[in-house]
Design a protein around this motif. Sequence first.
Motif, PDB file in Angstrom:
ATOM      1  N   ARG A  22       0.830  -1.201   0.000  1.00  0.00           N
ATOM      2  CA  ARG A  22       0.000   0.000   0.000  1.00  0.00           C
ATOM      3  C   ARG A  22       0.868   1.256   0.000  1.00  0.00           C
ATOM      4  O   ARG A  22       2.081   1.203   0.239  1.00  0.00           O
ATOM      5  CB  ARG A  22      -0.917   0.010   1.228  1.00  0.00           C
ATOM      6  N   ALA A  23       0.231   2.389  -0.230  1.00  0.00           N
ATOM      7  CA  ALA A  23       0.937   3.666  -0.261  1.00  0.00           C
ATOM      8  C   ALA A  23       1.511   3.991   1.128  1.00  0.00           C
ATOM      9  O   ALA A  23       0.995   3.516   2.150  1.00  0.00           O
ATOM     10  CB  ALA A  23       0.008   4.772  -0.725  1.00  0.00           C
ATOM     11  N   PRO A  24       2.565   4.800   1.191  1.00  0.00           N
ATOM     12  CA  PRO A  24       3.209   5.098   2.478  1.00  0.00           C
ATOM     13  C   PRO A  24       2.267   5.639   3.544  1.00  0.00           C
ATOM     14  O   PRO A  24       2.411   5.300   4.730  1.00  0.00           O
ATOM     15  CB  PRO A  24       4.277   6.130   2.092  1.00  0.00           C
ATOM     16  N   GLN A  25       1.308   6.496   3.182  1.00  0.00           N
ATOM     17  CA  GLN A  25       0.383   7.022   4.189  1.00  0.00           C
ATOM     18  C   GLN A  25      -0.475   5.921   4.787  1.00  0.00           C
ATOM     19  O   GLN A  25      -0.768   5.924   5.987  1.00  0.00           O
ATOM     20  CB  GLN A  25      -0.497   8.109   3.580  1.00  0.00           C
ATOM     21  N   GLU A  26      -0.906   4.973   3.972  1.00  0.00           N
ATOM     22  CA  GLU A  26      -1.695   3.849   4.478  1.00  0.00           C
ATOM     23  C   GLU A  26      -0.850   3.011   5.434  1.00  0.00           C
ATOM     24  O   GLU A  26      -1.328   2.586   6.500  1.00  0.00           O
ATOM     25  CB  GLU A  26      -2.167   2.971   3.315  1.00  0.00           C
ATOM     26  N   PHE A  27       0.393   2.754   5.040  1.00  0.00           N
ATOM     27  CA  PHE A  27       1.295   1.957   5.870  1.00  0.00           C
ATOM     28  C   PHE A  27       1.578   2.647   7.198  1.00  0.00           C
ATOM     29  O   PHE A  27       1.625   2.002   8.246  1.00  0.00           O
ATOM     30  CB  PHE A  27       2.601   1.727   5.104  1.00  0.00           C
ATOM     31  N   ALA A  28       1.750   3.983   7.159  1.00  0.00           N
ATOM     32  CA  ALA A  28       2.077   4.733   8.372  1.00  0.00           C
ATOM     33  C   ALA A  28       0.935   4.690   9.375  1.00  0.00           C
ATOM     34  O   ALA A  28       1.165   4.687  10.589  1.00  0.00           O
ATOM     35  CB  ALA A  28       2.414   6.177   8.020  1.00  0.00           C
ATOM     36  N   GLU A  29      -0.291   4.649   8.901  1.00  0.00           N
ATOM     37  CA  GLU A  29      -1.439   4.612   9.822  1.00  0.00           C
ATOM     38  C   GLU A  29      -1.496   3.289  10.569  1.00  0.00           C
ATOM     39  O   GLU A  29      -1.756   3.240  11.769  1.00  0.00           O
ATOM     40  CB  GLU A  29      -2.742   4.837   9.065  1.00  0.00           C
ATOM     41  N   ASP A  30      -1.235   2.196   9.881  1.00  0.00           N
ATOM     42  CA  ASP A  30      -1.222   0.881  10.520  1.00  0.00           C
ATOM     43  C   ASP A  30      -0.756  -0.148   9.501  1.00  0.00           C
ATOM     44  O   ASP A  30      -0.924   0.024   8.289  1.00  0.00           O
ATOM     45  CB  ASP A  30      -2.616   0.503  11.032  1.00  0.00           C
ATOM     46  N   HIS A  31      -0.172  -1.223   9.991  1.00  0.00           N
ATOM     47  CA  HIS A  31       0.224  -2.332   9.134  1.00  0.00           C
ATOM     48  C   HIS A  31       0.422  -3.569   9.991  1.00  0.00           C
ATOM     49  O   HIS A  31       0.479  -3.494  11.223  1.00  0.00           O
ATOM     50  CB  HIS A  31       1.513  -2.002   8.365  1.00  0.00           C
ATOM     51  N   MET A  32       0.514  -4.710   9.346  1.00  0.00           N
ATOM     52  CA  MET A  32       0.781  -5.941  10.081  1.00  0.00           C
ATOM     53  C   MET A  32       2.141  -5.852  10.764  1.00  0.00           C
ATOM     54  O   MET A  32       3.098  -5.344  10.169  1.00  0.00           O
ATOM     55  CB  MET A  32       0.743  -7.138   9.128  1.00  0.00           C
ATOM     56  N   PRO A  33       2.254  -6.321  11.991  1.00  0.00           N
ATOM     57  CA  PRO A  33       3.539  -6.266  12.697  1.00  0.00           C
ATOM     58  C   PRO A  33       4.643  -6.953  11.904  1.00  0.00           C
ATOM     59  O   PRO A  33       4.474  -8.060  11.395  1.00  0.00           O
ATOM     60  CB  PRO A  33       3.248  -7.008  14.000  1.00  0.00           C
ATOM     61  N   GLY A  34       5.767  -6.272  11.776  1.00  0.00           N
ATOM     62  CA  GLY A  34       6.910  -6.829  11.085  1.00  0.00           C
ATOM     63  C   GLY A  34       6.923  -6.630   9.592  1.00  0.00           C
ATOM     64  O   GLY A  34       7.908  -6.962   8.925  1.00  0.00           O
ATOM     65  N   ALA A  35       5.832  -6.101   9.024  1.00  0.00           N
ATOM     66  CA  ALA A  35       5.775  -5.908   7.574  1.00  0.00           C
ATOM     67  C   ALA A  35       6.706  -4.780   7.139  1.00  0.00           C
ATOM     68  O   ALA A  35       6.944  -3.831   7.888  1.00  0.00           O
ATOM     69  CB  ALA A  35       4.347  -5.590   7.140  1.00  0.00           C
ATOM     70  N   ILE A  36       7.224  -4.906   5.903  1.00  0.00           N
ATOM     71  CA  ILE A  36       7.975  -3.816   5.300  1.00  0.00           C
ATOM     72  C   ILE A  36       7.106  -3.180   4.227  1.00  0.00           C
ATOM     73  O   ILE A  36       6.206  -3.817   3.684  1.00  0.00           O
ATOM     74  CB  ILE A  36       9.312  -4.296   4.694  1.00  0.00           C
TER      75      ILE A  36
END
Length: 350
Positions: A22-36
């Motif tokens: 996903r886009a960086p803003q989506e990732f910054a809001e939340d992501h699976m633990p340990g994901a890059i």
Amino acid sequence: MSYTLPSLMPDGPPFDEVIDVRAPQEFAEDHMPGAINLPVLSDAERARVGTIYVQQDRFLARKIGAALVARNAAAHIEGPLADRGGGWRPLVYCWRGGQRSNAFASILAQIGWRVEVLDGGYRSYRRLVSRRLYEAPLGLRLIVVDGGTGSGKTELLHRIAAVGGQIVDLEGLARHRGSNFGAMPGGQPAQKMFESQLARALDRQDPARPVFVEAESNAIGRLRLPPSLWTAMGRAETLRLEASSEARGRFLTTTYPDLTADADLLARRIDTLRPYHSRDQVAAWHAMAAEGRHAEMARDLIERHYDRRYRDNSGGRTEIGRIDLGGLDETDLDRAAERALRIAERVPVE
């Protein structure tokens, strides 16, 4: 090539790497633990393709999006993924397991990597977190460590962990120390990110043993405690810490080094107390700060502000013990950690 997430998997999924495209803003809001984060569309590109999709032509949007995904995928393969060997096995996800993740996974699969796409994408993971924190009972025996401001609750938690106890550091996860003076450098995570980290921390606990948490209101800074946790804390047993205001004042000067080292920041935090105290009282605290009398100021804040406002945070919970922390030095805290563990595990305390 589709993978269904069975749980929050606190020890990690059976993959070499988890890739959030996903886009960086989506990732910054939340992501699976340990994901890059290897975005196949940047924030600006995602906005552009979305606008074309809605306002112009869906086919054109898909064509432009495909070109951008291919270009970005090539950059990732030549860059961050350049050293991955032939046996590498990644799990890829996007928002809902749709075009972005499948397009990227198809390219990786053509190279020969054993790639899988998370079925339902980030949304399937988020549903697990929501069920854990908003719907299901917590399923843990919590011990709430309570006590006045400056009584070393957070420090004691970590010393309990050092002697084998189970803890969840809510203030550490929230990146806030829970008071007017509690903001930490870097700010707080988004609510969803806080909940992801909290769910992961809770799922790592052994339900057969007590779990220590610090007494909190239903919010830490701007972050809310989810209902399952808040309900469990309301029904939990309490361990109360006791120490003099003088000892607590001295201790606070060691736990808030960012404030004692930054006069302007400290002055701004003192100003947040203006709605609760007279102009003369706030001026007196400013004077103590300006003169470097930090321990005296902290003790006065405890006596005139914090103890009067937060004298009892037990909420009617059952108290299972009290621990006198003495002067709150290293020996006192180590001894308190051992005693807390024995009390919680119902081992006779001498």
